[in-house]
Enzyme design. Structure first.
Site, PDB file in Angstrom:
ATOM      1  CB  THR B  56      35.046  49.777  37.326  1.00 22.36           C
ATOM      2  OG1 THR B  56      35.469  50.158  38.635  1.00 22.36           O
ATOM      3  CG2 THR B  56      36.003  50.354  36.306  1.00 22.36           C
ATOM      4  CE  LYS B  83      32.275  27.057  26.643  1.00 25.89           C
ATOM      5  NZ  LYS B  83      31.651  27.774  25.522  1.00 25.89           N
ATOM      6  NE  ARG B 105      38.508  46.321  37.534  1.00 29.59           N
ATOM      7  CZ  ARG B 105      37.935  46.977  38.562  1.00 29.59           C
ATOM      8  NH1 ARG B 105      37.195  46.329  39.437  1.00 29.59           N
ATOM      9  NH2 ARG B 105      38.119  48.273  38.692  1.00 29.59           N
ATOM     10  CG  HIS B 134      41.287  51.574  38.768  1.00 32.09           C
ATOM     11  ND1 HIS B 134      40.686  51.853  37.558  1.00 32.09           N
ATOM     12  CD2 HIS B 134      40.271  51.222  39.600  1.00 32.09           C
ATOM     13  CE1 HIS B 134      39.384  51.677  37.669  1.00 32.09           C
ATOM     14  NE2 HIS B 134      39.101  51.304  38.894  1.00 32.09           N
TER      15      HIS B 134
END
Lengths: 426, 338
Positions: B56, B83, B105, B134
């Site tokens: 994708t 982090k 996504r 989607h």
């Protein structure tokens, strides 16, 4: 004027109600002694101070979200004179030292804080917490809230032990293996939104189990935040059979549905989750017919940075102390005021063991000789909730922008006006 | 078209048709010797993938590059999320770099919608959020079906579509359902009861736990992947049993209509959802889906970012949707091709 009410002045001295104006045709007026503080309750109703069975004060452990002091101020502004502080702090309230710490931090705050102790050590469901020792410190209610006690055997033993001590267990009814990973109520909306669901059975299976255990053991049990139609039916049936059960519901479970999750805004994520419209109606009926005894806020502050996450990752919980009265009066407008007082003051005080029957100072009545814990509410006042202006250190209210009818004007704690005209006095 | 593409509901039937028609033009670009047009020159598109994905992401990046957009690629594994930076801060930071569209996504449902609340100007394209949606996958499926019906916009009306597999955990299935239903197809979900969503109330579909009951009638058989990494396996006694009951085995492949279209969003697990031999049959259009994916995503980016600038690059830009289509299909006949 609301049915069942009468107009009267209330004279308070040394933390107690000294005199209530008589119903003699003079409008219940009393002469204020010289030097007395006069609080104007014109156009308002004077109620017994509200009692919240279910408050998360977050101290110790997450003072950024709430402290005992900030939570107490929020409670006072919401008309509460007593709150029961949940033990899921860090460290949890499962030891005498932890309970004593909270009791001492709560000494000078504008609400009476009663500590609930954990049922099991670390709320892990494996070993009984020292309930007798905690009971000697005044703890009357025990719960692992946030977790249900998963093992039926452990819960049965805890109920037996609690019965022997004359204390009450309060269960967070949630079977972990059924709820596991769920982020919202399982149903039409979770299916559509692609969010993992928490089925109604996650709550109901434990409600049913604990009702059977309480009946067998002959123990009292209190069920926290009931949210489903099936739970209400189970408790209704158990009460008919004489099981010593009491139950509470939250303002959000009578005012919001799972459709709110369509925004994917974690402000609407709470545990138990917001349920379907049918569940909301059933909980409302349960309150109306007395199956559910009390309204409790489940005030659960969270820092913005922990709440502003993807829906499935955000922690569940919403604040509720300052909006409870408004939401209840707005959403349950059909209930007689006397019943609202019973649900938000008298009965929760009795359940927590802090009412007059137990020698306690909460839950009314407003009569000479009783403690002067009062809440003065303007039933007609309308206001729009602005979470950023609430006294809680957290702003995770689902009611931002909502217009509510009914607002606390003054709160009197042991004779001291801790809230005057909607302003906290300390 | 709307400002963002979060799910199929943003489009409706008219919007879907528009995307499919514009895709025709971009599919033509892909066939050129130099498959590149300057349509989005000067635009910057960022792909933000918080979940592993190869096809994708590459498909979107190829689409953007073929339109001459600058592409910034961000993968969660190499990011400051590790982090301790929050998702919101990460997304806001990316936008501060001057981004026109964010293609996102994320493993959590709803993040694409949340991102629209965190971003001020960028268009958001949902490249898959949790189990929720989607949309470009569904659009490329529809484009592939339509292509096999000679580009007939009306081909979906009455078309019998069977979606097979783990519907419960599938964002692809949710978007496919929304798209096919919007276009007038008759959709049936076929899955073991544990892999059905808890409710299909309001979806406008039929549901069955017996694939064989519906397979022979299907015009489109759309297979879903069993997502072992999401724990789908725990909902089944075994993959072997799934394959026996719901796999497109050689035996079942004999029973589908000869002109039925078999689709799979990939990655395809041979031997589970589909037998290896069957995967290579001419009815199976997985490669065509991948090729069409680029063209559909070009169309989506064009519609979100390119509007108002078509004249600037006239000649190189695909013309706006042509009103007519070649081919012997009837306008509303639901012709099934051959």
């Amino acid at each position: 004027m609301v049915a069942g009410l009468r107009q009267a002045d209330v004279l308070v001295s040394d933390g107690r109600i000294v005199q209530v104006g008589s119903d003699d045709g003079r409008g219940g007026a009393l002469e204020a002694p010289s030097g007395a503080v006069v609080i104007d309750a014109g156009g308002c109703v004077v109620l017994p101070g509200l009692v919240d069975l279910h408050t998360h004060l977050r101290q110790p452990g997450d003072e950024e979200a709430e402290t005992i002091e900030s939570g107490a101020r929020a409670a006072a502004l919401g008309g509460f004179t007593a709150v029961v502080a949940m033990p899921n702090t860090n460290p949890p309230l499962d030891s005498a030292s932890a309970v004593r710490d909270v009791q001492s931090l709560a000494r000078d705050v504008p609400v009476d804080v009663f500590v609930a102790g954990a049922i099991t050590v670390a709320r892990a469901g494996e070993r009984l917490a020292p309930m007798a020792e905690l009971a000697r410190l005044g703890v009357r209610l025990f719960t692992d809230d946030g977790n249900g006690v998963q093992s039926a055997g452990m819960m049965r033993r805890a109920l037996e032990y609690a019965r022997g001590l004359g204390v009450v267990l309060a269960q967070h009814c949630e079977v972990a293996s059924l709820a596991s990973g769920g982020a919202m109520h399982e149903g039409e909306w979770s299916a559509r939104l692609g969010l993992p669901g928490i089925p109604a059975s996650a709550e109901e299976v434990m409600v049913a189990r604990d009702l059977l255990l309480a009946r067998e053991v002959g123990a009292r049990i209190h069920l926290l935040h009931l949210s489903t139609s099936g739970s209400v039916d189970l408790v209704r049936a158990a009460k008919r059979l004489g099981v010593a059960v009491t139950a509470e519901a939250t303002p959000h479970h009578v005012s919001l549905t799972d459709a709110s999750a369509a925004t994917y805004d974690p402000l609407f994520k709470v545990n138990p989750p917001l349920r379907s419209k049918g569940d909301v109606d059933a909980v409302r009926s349960g309150l109306a017919d007395g199956t559910i005894d009390a309204i409790a806020t489940d005030h659960a502050p969270h820092r913005a940075e922990t709440k502003d996450l993807p829906f499935d990752q955000a922690p569940p919980g919403m604040i509720g102390l300052e909006t409870a009265v408004g939401v209840v009066l707005t959403e349950l407008a059909d209930l007689p005021l006397a019943q609202v007082v019973a649900m938000m003051s008298t009965r929760p005080a009795a359940i927590a063991g802090i009412g007059p029957a137990n020698g306690g100072a909460h839950g009314g009545p407003i009569a000479a000789g009783h403690a002067a814990n009062l809440c003065i509410v303007d039933l007609e006042a309308t206001w729009v909730v602005d979470p950023s202006r609430l006294a809680s250190r957290s702003a995770n209210s689902p009611y931002g922008g909502r217009k509510l009818t009914g607002r606390v004007r003054h709160t009197v704690l042991h004779g001291e006006a801790v809230v005057i005209d909607g302003e906290a006095q300390r | 078209m709307t400002r963002h593409l979060l799910d199929i509901d943003d489009l409706g039937a008219d919007g879907i048709t528009e995307v499919l028609q514009v895709t025709d033009s971009f599919a033509e670009v892909a066939r050129r010797a130099i498959p590149k047009v300057p349509t989005l020159r000067g635009k910057t598109v960022a792909t933000l993938f918080f979940e592993d994905s190869t096809r994708t992401r590459i498909s979107f990046e190829t689409a953007a590059k073929r339109m001459s957009a600058d592409v910034l690629s961000f993968a969660a594994g190499s990011s400051s999320l590790k982090k301790g930076e929050s998702l919101r801060d990460t997304i806001e930071t990316i936008e501060a770099m001057g981004i026109d569209a964010v293609i996102i996504r994320h493993p959590s449902s709803g993040v694409a919608l949340q991102a629209t609340r965190w971003l001020s100007d960028s268009a958001v394209v949902n490249a898959g959020d949790g189990w929720h949606a989607h949309p470009t996958q569904a659009l490329l499926d529809l484009y592939t079906v339509r292509e096999l019906h000679d580009g007939d916009d009306g081909c979906f009306r009455g078309l019998r579509v069977v979606i097979v597999g783990d519907v419960r955990h599938s964002r692809v299935a949710r978007s496919q359902v929304a798209a096919y239903v919007a276009m007038g197809a008759r959709v049936t979900l076929a899955a073991p009861a544990t892999l059905m969503p808890p409710s299909v109330e309001g979806w406008g579909v039929d549901a069955t736990n017996d694939l064989d009951e519906v397979l022979a009638e299907a015009d489109v058989v759309s297979l879903l992947r069993i997502q072992e990494e999401r724990g789908s396996g725990a909902f089944l006694p075994s993959l072997r049993e799934y394959t026996a009951e719901f796999g497109l085995t050689a035996d079942r492949a004999h029973r589908i209509r000869p002109d039925a279209v078999v689709l799979h969003p990939g990655p395809m697990v041979r031997g589970v959802e589909i037998a290896s031999d069957v995967a290579d049959l001419p009815n199976v259009h997985v490669t065509r889906q991948v090729a069409n994916g680029v063209a559909v995503r070009m169309a989506v980016l064009f519609l979100l970012l390119g509007s108002g600038e078509t004249s600037r690059a006239a000649g190189d830009v695909p013309p706006p949707p042509a009103p007519t289509h070649a081919g012997p299909t009837t306008a509303n006949g639901g012709s099934r091709g051959s």
